[in-house]
Design an enzyme around this catalytic site. Sequence first.
Site, PDB file in Angstrom:
ATOM      1  CB  ILE A  18      -0.974   0.061   1.444  1.00 52.77           C
ATOM      2  CG1 ILE A  18      -1.846  -1.328   1.075  1.00 52.77           C
ATOM      3  CG2 ILE A  18      -1.770   1.522   1.303  1.00 52.77           C
ATOM      4  CD1 ILE A  18      -2.387  -1.415   2.478  1.00 52.77           C
ATOM      5  CG  ASP A  58      14.487   0.665  11.916  1.00 55.53           C
ATOM      6  OD1 ASP A  58      13.341   0.844  12.080  1.00 55.53           O
ATOM      7  OD2 ASP A  58      15.030  -0.091  12.059  1.00 55.53           O
ATOM      8  NE  ARG A 144      -4.106 -11.066  10.758  1.00 62.05           N
ATOM      9  CZ  ARG A 144      -3.641 -12.260  10.511  1.00 62.05           C
ATOM     10  NH1 ARG A 144      -3.465 -13.116  11.635  1.00 62.05           N
ATOM     11  NH2 ARG A 144      -3.762 -12.899   9.388  1.00 62.05           N
ATOM     12  CE1 TYR A 147      -1.720  -5.619  11.247  1.00 62.65           C
ATOM     13  CE2 TYR A 147      -3.939  -6.002  11.314  1.00 62.65           C
ATOM     14  CZ  TYR A 147      -2.786  -5.395  10.643  1.00 62.65           C
ATOM     15  OH  TYR A 147      -2.987  -4.551   9.495  1.00 62.65           O
ATOM     16  CB  VAL A 180      -4.811  -4.734   0.777  1.00 63.35           C
ATOM     17  CG1 VAL A 180      -4.362  -4.091  -0.220  1.00 63.35           C
ATOM     18  CG2 VAL A 180      -5.661  -3.860   1.883  1.00 63.35           C
ATOM     19  CB  THR A 182       0.226  -6.031  -0.030  1.00 63.44           C
ATOM     20  OG1 THR A 182       0.222  -6.857   1.193  1.00 63.44           O
ATOM     21  CG2 THR A 182      -0.729  -5.108  -0.105  1.00 63.44           C
ATOM     22  N   PRO A 183       2.440  -8.198  -1.155  1.00 58.40           N
ATOM     23  CG  PRO A 183       4.292  -6.959  -2.060  1.00 58.40           C
ATOM     24  CD  PRO A 183       3.128  -6.695  -1.651  1.00 58.40           C
ATOM     25  CB  SER A 184       3.318  -8.412   3.993  1.00 56.79           C
ATOM     26  OG  SER A 184       2.317  -7.633   4.011  1.00 56.79           O
ATOM     27  NE  ARG A 205      -9.671 -11.734   6.362  1.00 54.81           N
ATOM     28  CZ  ARG A 205      -8.499 -11.565   7.137  1.00 54.81           C
ATOM     29  NH1 ARG A 205      -8.489 -12.307   8.319  1.00 54.81           N
ATOM     30  NH2 ARG A 205      -7.747 -10.820   6.590  1.00 54.81           N
TER      31      ARG A 205
HETATM   32  P1  NAD Z   1       3.886  -5.099   3.418  1.00 51.91           P
HETATM   33  O1  NAD Z   1       3.629  -5.551   4.688  1.00 51.91           O
HETATM   34  O2  NAD Z   1       3.869  -5.715   2.129  1.00 51.91           O
HETATM   35  O3  NAD Z   1       5.077  -3.955   3.385  1.00 51.91           O
HETATM   36  C1  NAD Z   1       5.538  -3.365   4.509  1.00 51.91           C
HETATM   37  C2  NAD Z   1       6.679  -2.548   4.205  1.00 51.91           C
HETATM   38  O4  NAD Z   1       7.363  -2.115   5.555  1.00 51.91           O
HETATM   39  C3  NAD Z   1       7.951  -3.150   3.577  1.00 51.91           C
HETATM   40  O5  NAD Z   1       8.619  -2.483   2.509  1.00 51.91           O
HETATM   41  C4  NAD Z   1       8.989  -3.104   4.840  1.00 51.91           C
HETATM   42  O6  NAD Z   1      10.486  -2.983   4.267  1.00 51.91           O
HETATM   43  C5  NAD Z   1       8.538  -1.994   5.580  1.00 51.91           C
HETATM   44  N1  NAD Z   1       9.018  -2.101   6.890  1.00 51.91           N
HETATM   45  C6  NAD Z   1       9.149  -3.045   7.597  1.00 51.91           C
HETATM   46  N2  NAD Z   1       9.842  -2.627   8.928  1.00 51.91           N
HETATM   47  C7  NAD Z   1      10.112  -1.372   8.702  1.00 51.91           C
HETATM   48  C8  NAD Z   1      10.654  -0.499   9.766  1.00 51.91           C
HETATM   49  N3  NAD Z   1      11.139  -0.817  10.895  1.00 51.91           N
HETATM   50  N4  NAD Z   1      10.669   0.776   9.375  1.00 51.91           N
HETATM   51  C9  NAD Z   1      10.482   1.223   8.000  1.00 51.91           C
HETATM   52  N5  NAD Z   1       9.776   0.283   7.070  1.00 51.91           N
HETATM   53  C10 NAD Z   1       9.588  -0.858   7.541  1.00 51.91           C
HETATM   54  O7  NAD Z   1       2.624  -3.779   3.112  1.00 51.91           O
HETATM   55  P2  NAD Z   1       1.073  -3.771   3.099  1.00 51.91           P
HETATM   56  O8  NAD Z   1       0.970  -5.230   3.246  1.00 51.91           O
HETATM   57  O9  NAD Z   1       0.852  -2.919   2.016  1.00 51.91           O
HETATM   58  O10 NAD Z   1       0.894  -3.435   4.653  1.00 51.91           O
HETATM   59  C11 NAD Z   1       1.146  -1.794   4.824  1.00 51.91           C
HETATM   60  C12 NAD Z   1       0.416  -1.138   6.130  1.00 51.91           C
HETATM   61  O11 NAD Z   1      -1.050  -1.528   5.662  1.00 51.91           O
HETATM   62  C13 NAD Z   1       0.566  -1.966   7.389  1.00 51.91           C
HETATM   63  O12 NAD Z   1       0.533  -1.078   8.551  1.00 51.91           O
HETATM   64  C14 NAD Z   1      -0.391  -3.003   7.601  1.00 51.91           C
HETATM   65  O13 NAD Z   1      -0.883  -3.612   8.805  1.00 51.91           O
HETATM   66  C15 NAD Z   1      -1.740  -2.253   6.830  1.00 51.91           C
HETATM   67  N6  NAD Z   1      -2.860  -3.342   6.425  1.00 51.91           N
HETATM   68  C16 NAD Z   1      -2.656  -4.241   5.408  1.00 51.91           C
HETATM   69  C17 NAD Z   1      -3.485  -4.977   4.973  1.00 51.91           C
HETATM   70  C18 NAD Z   1      -3.277  -6.069   4.116  1.00 51.91           C
HETATM   71  O14 NAD Z   1      -4.307  -6.853   3.926  1.00 51.91           O
HETATM   72  N7  NAD Z   1      -2.136  -5.988   3.176  1.00 51.91           N
HETATM   73  C19 NAD Z   1      -4.606  -4.977   5.766  1.00 51.91           C
HETATM   74  C20 NAD Z   1      -5.191  -3.881   6.566  1.00 51.91           C
HETATM   75  C21 NAD Z   1      -3.941  -2.968   6.792  1.00 51.91           C
END
Ligand code: NAD
EC number: 1.1.1.-
Length: 245
Positions: A18, A58, A144, A147, A180, A182-184, A205
């Site tokens: 995202i 970081d 979760r 989380y 969403v 995403t890679p994670s 869900r």
């Molecule tokens: P992701 O988890 O795929 O990527 C996370 C990014 O955070 C990576 O690029 C990583 O290098 C970076 N990161 C990790 N530790 C870090 C640190 N200490 N300092 C700086 N950067 C750091 O991304 P995503 O799935 O898009 O999630 C992004 C946000 O959206 C998160 O807060 C997640 O909880 C939230 N979110 C995601 C979803 C989902 O389904 N993917 C749903 C709801 C909320």
Amino acid sequence: MGRLDGKVIVLTAAAQGIGRASALAFAKEGAKVIATDINEFKLQELENYPGIQTRVLDVTKKKQIDQFASEVERIDVLFNVAGFVHHGTILDCEDKDWDFSMNLNVRSMYLMIKAFLPKMLAQKSGNIINMSSVASSIKGVENRCVYGTTKAAVIGLTKSVAADFIQQGIRCNCVCPGTVDTPSLQERIQARDHPKEALKAFLNRQKIGRFASAEEVALLCVYLASEESAYVTGNPVIIDGGWSL
Ligand code: NAD
């Protein structure tokens, strides 16, 4: 004319998912984007796009954040994206898991806002967007525990900052996505004992029948970052394909 012309936007966790989609969407709308992440290699790729500059950061390190903030002259929008999903109930969550998630998902936002808010107050304008989730105070979600706790804290932090600084020209909202793609997310699915069933359960869900794309969530973030949302503050804005219905 772009909807974010001339705005300086700082965001965290911009190397993938995202955060990355939002950095690209902000730049497309004319913003000057400072995209940060801990992953230098993946971050670099964003340098190819006009309007985006990158910086390794970081968000768990206060010294790094304060140094970074001292280098940024002006900031219109701060988007705190970084967060980690720990899988499990309270019984699966060890002290180290709890501390890691609280640090990365909540304390980082506290540190970033504290570092950048004084600049916004001096400018008499500023806009903060935090990344929460429907897995928070909005919805109890299985496995979760830490989380959901952290993302509920993000909603509390968002409302508190919005209430305290509304009269000084500061807005603060948070985004609450469902699932969403995403890679994670893909990593979380593959890490399960039965990835095919895990994928099915994740999809089931979402009442709308599919995952959100990172780009769809980024478009909501463009709205929140723009003047179109000038009357919106203190809100957990849900984008979840009906999961919380
Ligand atoms: P992701 O988890 O795929 O990527 C996370 C990014 O955070 C990576 O690029 C990583 O290098 C970076 N990161 C990790 N530790 C870090 C640190 N200490 N300092 C700086 N950067 C750091 O991304 P995503 O799935 O898009 O999630 C992004 C946000 O959206 C998160 O807060 C997640 O909880 C939230 N979110 C995601 C979803 C989902 O389904 N993917 C749903 C709801 C909320």
